[in-house]
Design a protein around this motif. Structure first.
Motif, PDB file in Angstrom:
ATOM      1  N   ASP A   9      20.492 -16.600 -27.607  1.00  0.00           N
ATOM      2  CA  ASP A   9      21.829 -15.996 -27.592  1.00  0.00           C
ATOM      3  C   ASP A   9      21.783 -14.472 -27.628  1.00  0.00           C
ATOM      4  N   GLY A  10      20.568 -13.879 -27.558  1.00  0.00           N
ATOM      5  CA  GLY A  10      20.431 -12.426 -27.534  1.00  0.00           C
ATOM      6  C   GLY A  10      20.279 -11.784 -28.900  1.00  0.00           C
ATOM      7  N   THR A  11      20.324 -12.558 -29.962  1.00  0.00           N
ATOM      8  CA  THR A  11      20.093 -12.006 -31.293  1.00  0.00           C
ATOM      9  C   THR A  11      18.594 -11.980 -31.572  1.00  0.00           C
ATOM     10  N   TRP A  12      18.236 -11.371 -32.690  1.00  0.00           N
ATOM     11  CA  TRP A  12      16.838 -11.223 -33.082  1.00  0.00           C
ATOM     12  C   TRP A  12      16.644 -11.856 -34.439  1.00  0.00           C
ATOM     13  N   LYS A  13      15.521 -12.534 -34.650  1.00  0.00           N
ATOM     14  CA  LYS A  13      15.319 -13.279 -35.882  1.00  0.00           C
ATOM     15  C   LYS A  13      13.939 -13.013 -36.462  1.00  0.00           C
ATOM     16  N   THR A  14      13.899 -12.796 -37.783  1.00  0.00           N
ATOM     17  CA  THR A  14      12.649 -12.827 -38.538  1.00  0.00           C
ATOM     18  C   THR A  14      12.585 -14.220 -39.149  1.00  0.00           C
ATOM     19  N   ASP A  15      11.626 -14.476 -39.992  1.00  0.00           N
ATOM     20  CA  ASP A  15      11.548 -15.789 -40.619  1.00  0.00           C
ATOM     21  C   ASP A  15      12.759 -16.076 -41.508  1.00  0.00           C
ATOM     22  N   ASP A  16      13.386 -15.026 -42.035  1.00  0.00           N
ATOM     23  CA  ASP A  16      14.452 -15.220 -43.024  1.00  0.00           C
ATOM     24  C   ASP A  16      15.852 -14.761 -42.618  1.00  0.00           C
ATOM     25  N   HIS A  17      15.963 -13.847 -41.642  1.00  0.00           N
ATOM     26  CA  HIS A  17      17.266 -13.268 -41.319  1.00  0.00           C
ATOM     27  C   HIS A  17      17.458 -13.151 -39.808  1.00  0.00           C
ATOM     28  N   THR A  18      18.721 -13.099 -39.403  1.00  0.00           N
ATOM     29  CA  THR A  18      19.090 -12.907 -38.001  1.00  0.00           C
ATOM     30  C   THR A  18      19.833 -11.581 -37.872  1.00  0.00           C
ATOM     31  N   TYR A  19      19.545 -10.851 -36.797  1.00  0.00           N
ATOM     32  CA  TYR A  19      20.129  -9.527 -36.574  1.00  0.00           C
ATOM     33  C   TYR A  19      20.715  -9.457 -35.172  1.00  0.00           C
ATOM     34  N   GLN A  20      21.729  -8.628 -35.016  1.00  0.00           N
ATOM     35  CA  GLN A  20      22.412  -8.478 -33.739  1.00  0.00           C
ATOM     36  C   GLN A  20      21.675  -7.566 -32.755  1.00  0.00           C
ATOM     37  N   TYR A  21      20.961  -6.566 -33.275  1.00  0.00           N
ATOM     38  CA  TYR A  21      20.395  -5.526 -32.411  1.00  0.00           C
ATOM     39  C   TYR A  21      18.923  -5.289 -32.696  1.00  0.00           C
ATOM     40  N   LYS A  22      18.212  -4.902 -31.644  1.00  0.00           N
ATOM     41  CA  LYS A  22      16.861  -4.374 -31.766  1.00  0.00           C
ATOM     42  C   LYS A  22      16.956  -2.913 -31.344  1.00  0.00           C
ATOM     43  N   LEU A  23      16.680  -2.008 -32.275  1.00  0.00           N
ATOM     44  CA  LEU A  23      16.787  -0.582 -32.015  1.00  0.00           C
ATOM     45  C   LEU A  23      15.399   0.040 -31.958  1.00  0.00           C
ATOM     46  N   VAL A  24      15.171   0.898 -30.988  1.00  0.00           N
ATOM     47  CA  VAL A  24      13.939   1.678 -30.898  1.00  0.00           C
ATOM     48  C   VAL A  24      14.368   3.133 -31.011  1.00  0.00           C
ATOM     49  N   ILE A  25      13.986   3.770 -32.131  1.00  0.00           N
ATOM     50  CA  ILE A  25      14.464   5.106 -32.464  1.00  0.00           C
ATOM     51  C   ILE A  25      13.266   6.039 -32.552  1.00  0.00           C
TER      52      ILE A  25
END
Length: 77
Positions: A9-25
């Motif tokens: 669905d385009g989200t990002w997941k670690t073993d414990d949490h789901t995030y909306q964005y992947k940021l490269v700063i």
């Protein structure tokens, strides 16, 4: 630093949490010869380089750090 996955669905997941964005700063720390690049999974779309370097462990103020449900560093280069 942390293993993560892109979900269908385009989200990002670690073993414990789901995030909306992947940021490269990318930016430059004071007196640094080379730029630093942070890869962050986040539920906020607008993290600045200053916020990132402080949260990466370089700040002595704990208020500068991210809550794990809000953002997590997955790579620093």
């Amino acid at each position: 630093m942390t293993t993560y996955y892109e979900m269908s669905d385009g989200t990002w997941k670690t073993d414990d949490h789901t995030y909306q964005y992947k940021l490269v700063i990318t930016g430059s720390l004071n007196n640094a010869v080379k730029d630093t690049t942070y890869t962050i999974l986040s539920n906020a779309e607008d993290i600045t380089f200053e916020q990132a370097w402080k949260a990466s462990g370089l700040s002595s103020n704990l208020d500068d750090y991210f809550q794990i449900e809000d953002a997590v560093f997955v790579a620093i280069k």
